[in-house]
Enzyme design. Structure first.
Site, PDB file in Angstrom:
ATOM      1  N   GLU A 110      54.217   3.812  52.765  1.00 40.27           N
ATOM      2  CA  GLU A 110      52.954   4.523  52.831  1.00 40.27           C
ATOM      3  C   GLU A 110      52.236   4.488  51.497  1.00 40.27           C
ATOM      4  OE1 GLU A 110      53.283   7.592  56.510  1.00 40.27           O
ATOM      5  OE2 GLU A 110      53.271   8.405  54.496  1.00 40.27           O
ATOM      6  N   CYS A 124      47.955   6.447  45.409  1.00 39.30           N
ATOM      7  CA  CYS A 124      49.371   6.732  45.193  1.00 39.30           C
ATOM      8  C   CYS A 124      50.162   5.617  45.869  1.00 39.30           C
ATOM      9  CB  CYS A 124      49.666   8.096  45.826  1.00 39.30           C
ATOM     10  SG  CYS A 124      51.353   8.623  45.676  1.00 39.30           S
ATOM     11  N   CYS A 131      64.807   5.734  48.551  1.00 40.18           N
ATOM     12  CA  CYS A 131      65.130   5.998  47.147  1.00 40.18           C
ATOM     13  C   CYS A 131      66.619   6.275  47.047  1.00 40.18           C
ATOM     14  CB  CYS A 131      64.327   7.203  46.638  1.00 40.18           C
ATOM     15  SG  CYS A 131      64.488   7.481  44.859  1.00 40.18           S
ATOM     16  N   CYS A 135      66.892  13.567  45.118  1.00 40.39           N
ATOM     17  CA  CYS A 135      66.416  14.864  44.630  1.00 40.39           C
ATOM     18  C   CYS A 135      66.411  15.797  45.846  1.00 40.39           C
ATOM     19  CB  CYS A 135      65.021  14.729  44.030  1.00 40.39           C
ATOM     20  SG  CYS A 135      65.011  13.616  42.617  1.00 40.39           S
ATOM     21  N   CYS A 138      63.110  16.540  47.921  1.00 37.03           N
ATOM     22  CA  CYS A 138      62.243  15.400  48.264  1.00 37.03           C
ATOM     23  C   CYS A 138      62.717  14.736  49.534  1.00 37.03           C
ATOM     24  CB  CYS A 138      62.254  14.392  47.118  1.00 37.03           C
ATOM     25  SG  CYS A 138      61.380  12.858  47.504  1.00 37.03           S
ATOM     26  N   CYS A 360      52.770  14.730  48.516  1.00 39.66           N
ATOM     27  CA  CYS A 360      53.943  14.259  47.787  1.00 39.66           C
ATOM     28  C   CYS A 360      55.221  14.612  48.516  1.00 39.66           C
ATOM     29  CB  CYS A 360      54.038  14.953  46.435  1.00 39.66           C
ATOM     30  SG  CYS A 360      52.999  14.252  45.220  1.00 39.66           S
TER      31      CYS A 360
HETATM   32  N1  SAH Z   1      60.542   8.756  42.054  1.00 42.66           N
HETATM   33  C1  SAH Z   1      59.493   9.070  41.180  1.00 42.66           C
HETATM   34  C2  SAH Z   1      58.107   8.892  41.768  1.00 42.66           C
HETATM   35  C3  SAH Z   1      57.905   9.296  43.204  1.00 42.66           C
HETATM   36  S1  SAH Z   1      57.980  11.004  43.568  1.00 42.66           S
HETATM   37  C4  SAH Z   1      59.657  10.484  40.652  1.00 42.66           C
HETATM   38  O1  SAH Z   1      60.514  11.208  41.126  1.00 42.66           O
HETATM   39  O2  SAH Z   1      58.929  10.834  39.732  1.00 42.66           O
HETATM   40  C5  SAH Z   1      56.396  11.617  43.035  1.00 42.66           C
HETATM   41  C6  SAH Z   1      56.373  13.090  42.739  1.00 42.66           C
HETATM   42  O3  SAH Z   1      56.445  13.873  43.941  1.00 42.66           O
HETATM   43  C7  SAH Z   1      57.545  13.526  41.878  1.00 42.66           C
HETATM   44  O4  SAH Z   1      57.132  14.373  40.838  1.00 42.66           O
HETATM   45  C8  SAH Z   1      58.385  14.269  42.877  1.00 42.66           C
HETATM   46  O5  SAH Z   1      59.230  15.168  42.234  1.00 42.66           O
HETATM   47  C9  SAH Z   1      57.340  14.943  43.749  1.00 42.66           C
HETATM   48  N2  SAH Z   1      57.861  15.430  45.028  1.00 42.66           N
HETATM   49  C10 SAH Z   1      58.833  14.902  45.786  1.00 42.66           C
HETATM   50  N3  SAH Z   1      59.035  15.647  46.903  1.00 42.66           N
HETATM   51  C11 SAH Z   1      58.156  16.663  46.852  1.00 42.66           C
HETATM   52  C12 SAH Z   1      57.855  17.762  47.727  1.00 42.66           C
HETATM   53  N4  SAH Z   1      58.499  17.913  48.878  1.00 42.66           N
HETATM   54  N5  SAH Z   1      56.882  18.609  47.352  1.00 42.66           N
HETATM   55  C13 SAH Z   1      56.198  18.421  46.197  1.00 42.66           C
HETATM   56  N6  SAH Z   1      56.423  17.411  45.346  1.00 42.66           N
HETATM   57  C14 SAH Z   1      57.401  16.532  45.657  1.00 42.66           C
HETATM   58 FE1  SF4 Z   2      63.407   9.511  44.561  1.00 43.80          FE
HETATM   59 FE2  SF4 Z   2      62.087  11.590  45.587  1.00 43.80          FE
HETATM   60 FE3  SF4 Z   2      63.662  11.959  43.479  1.00 43.80          FE
HETATM   61 FE4  SF4 Z   2      61.355  10.615  43.185  1.00 43.80          FE
HETATM   62  S1  SF4 Z   2      61.570  12.764  43.750  1.00 43.80           S
HETATM   63  S2  SF4 Z   2      63.388  10.027  42.383  1.00 43.80           S
HETATM   64  S3  SF4 Z   2      61.245   9.560  45.180  1.00 43.80           S
HETATM   65  S4  SF4 Z   2      64.327  11.304  45.527  1.00 43.80           S
END
Ligand code: SAH
Ligand code: SF4
Length: 386
Positions: A110, A124, A131, A135, A138, A360
């Site tokens: 996406e 974006c 991934c 996290c 996420c 995000c």
């Molecule tokens: N993997 C990279 C880039 C992609 S994630 C990273 O982690 O930075 C992009 C951003 O979205 C990151 O700051 C991540 O922490 C945030 N993010 C992921 N899941 C989210 C959620 N459910 N609500 C708000 N932000 C989120």
């Molecule tokens: Fe991967 Fe989501 Fe963590 Fe970014 S925030 S490193 S996309 S698991």
């Protein structure tokens, strides 16, 4: 017999190579390897094609009117400029646009365009399908990594957005797509070669020409790659921090166990080209009762002392089955007020495109879920209770 053999060969013949997302060097090499262009003419011819592909956005060799007819025919015989397939396109009430793009069988990513972010609007982009980093807040992190995207597949996301926003030829002023953020699916620093090549293509002045200062790469904190990212791309850096102490960050962003906060901060301080005009963005997702206390806001200010920094507070976007909730609005404002008093301006990221699930951490998985539910509606014999 001969016919059978020919058919077999035709059936297994690979798709013609796509020239649309190659770096200048790879483009020149492809032309020579296919013997469409003599080696001594390769640079000149690649430069000519480059303008057509990246300034005018053409997807048909026939439109390259200053290229000889025979060369155009040879190009069309050996190569393609086709875009990947758009599986789904959605436009939000607030102008956010989202595309689900199929890069190959089972490989869908996406890309989201958000108006009024950055100078005019930000795209974006995703760097991986899924991934590896898990996290806990996420949704992408709950999906196994399928694979890294190629540079061409990253560039294709920008080209598709440009097609849709009607931004060809590359406008000098009044652009709608002014910024690129690597904040879609995946960890860009685990795919740095492709990300760096893609940035070379996107930033090239004779093409899409989005300045490196308007390209931001967001990382969960792959410390050993930070220096290389800065040197190779001169892109802006964003760090997904989310916690101010190791025990909590170990849980939220498990990569912290490998590169704890002190190491991460040392890596950030050494990021090439940092200055007040080129600040690092720290992203901080607001999780109710987890990381949102005033004491943590003060700890954040302390942690960032001496670093040219911006802070981006991201209201948590819930997804089905997640263990977290978004902090109350009042709590977010109180947190932001502490940062404001320390000199960090307007740091709350307003949720955009929520009606099309473009926020995000919701990328891909939600569309898959929606499509799965659509399939269930079409096939009522399947279990419809889940
Ligand atoms: N993997 C990279 C880039 C992609 S994630 C990273 O982690 O930075 C992009 C951003 O979205 C990151 O700051 C991540 O922490 C945030 N993010 C992921 N899941 C989210 C959620 N459910 N609500 C708000 N932000 C989120
Ligand atoms: Fe991967 Fe989501 Fe963590 Fe970014 S925030 S490193 S996309 S698991």
């Amino acid at each position: 017999m001969g016919v059978t053999l020919d058919l077999t060969r035709a059936a297994v013949r690979a798709k013609p190579p796509n020239l649309s997302g190659l770096t200048r060097k790879a483009l020149a090499e492809a032309l020579v390897t296919a013997e469409v262009v003599r080696p001594d003419k390769a640079r000149m011819r690649a430069g000519q094609l480059w303008r057509w592909i990246h300034h005018y956005g053409v997807t048909d060799f026939e439109r390259m009117t200053d290229v000889a007819k025979e060369t155009r025919a040879a190009l069309a015989e050996h190569f393609t400029l086709a875009r990947p397939e758009i599986v789904e396109r959605q436009v939000s009430r607030d102008g956010t646009r989202k595309w689900l793009i199929r890069m190959g069988a089972g490989i869908e990513v996406e890309t989201v365009y958000i108006p009024d972010v950055g100078r005019a609007g930000a795209l974006c982009v995703s760097s991986q399908v899924g991934c590896t980093l898990n996290c806990t807040f996420c949704h992408t992190g709950t999906q196994a990594l399928v694979r890294n995207l190629t540079a061409a597949e990253i560039v294709a996301q920008v080209q598709i957005a440009r097609d849709d926003l009607e931004e060809w030829p590359s406008p000098k002023a009044d652009r709608r797509l002014s910024n690129i953020v690597f904040m879609g699916m995946g960890e860009p620093l685990y795919n740095l070669d492709a990300v760096a090549d893609a940035i070379d293509v996107i930033a090239d002045n004779e093409g899409i020409a989005i300045s490196r200062r308007r390209i931001t790469v967001s990382t969960s904190g792959v410390v050993p790659e930070l220096q290389a990212l800065g040197e190779r791309t001169q892109a802006m850096l964003a760090i997904s921090l989310h916690a101010t102490n190791d025990p909590l960050r170990d849980v939220l962003a498990p990569l912290n166990r490998k590169y704890p906060i002190a190491e991460l901060m040392a890596g950030v301080r050494a990021y090439p080209g940092l200055s007040n005009a080129r600040r690092v963005t720290f992203e901080y997702v607001m999780l109710k009762g987890v990381n949102d206390s005033p004491a943590e806001a003060r700890a954040l200010v302390n942690l960032l002392k001496g670093i040219p920094a911006k802070i981006n507070l991201i209201p948590f976007n819930p997804w089905p089955g997640s263990d977290y909730a978004c902090s109350d609005w009042g709590t977010i404002e109180a947190f932001a007020a502490i940062l404001n008093r320390a000199g960090y301006a307007s740091p709350i990221r307003t949720p955009r495109g929520r009606d099309i699930l473009a926020a995000c951490g919701q990328l891909k998985s939600q569309s898959e879920k929606l499509r799965a539910s659509a399939r269930r509606l079409l096939a009522p014999t399947e279990d419809a209770t889940s």
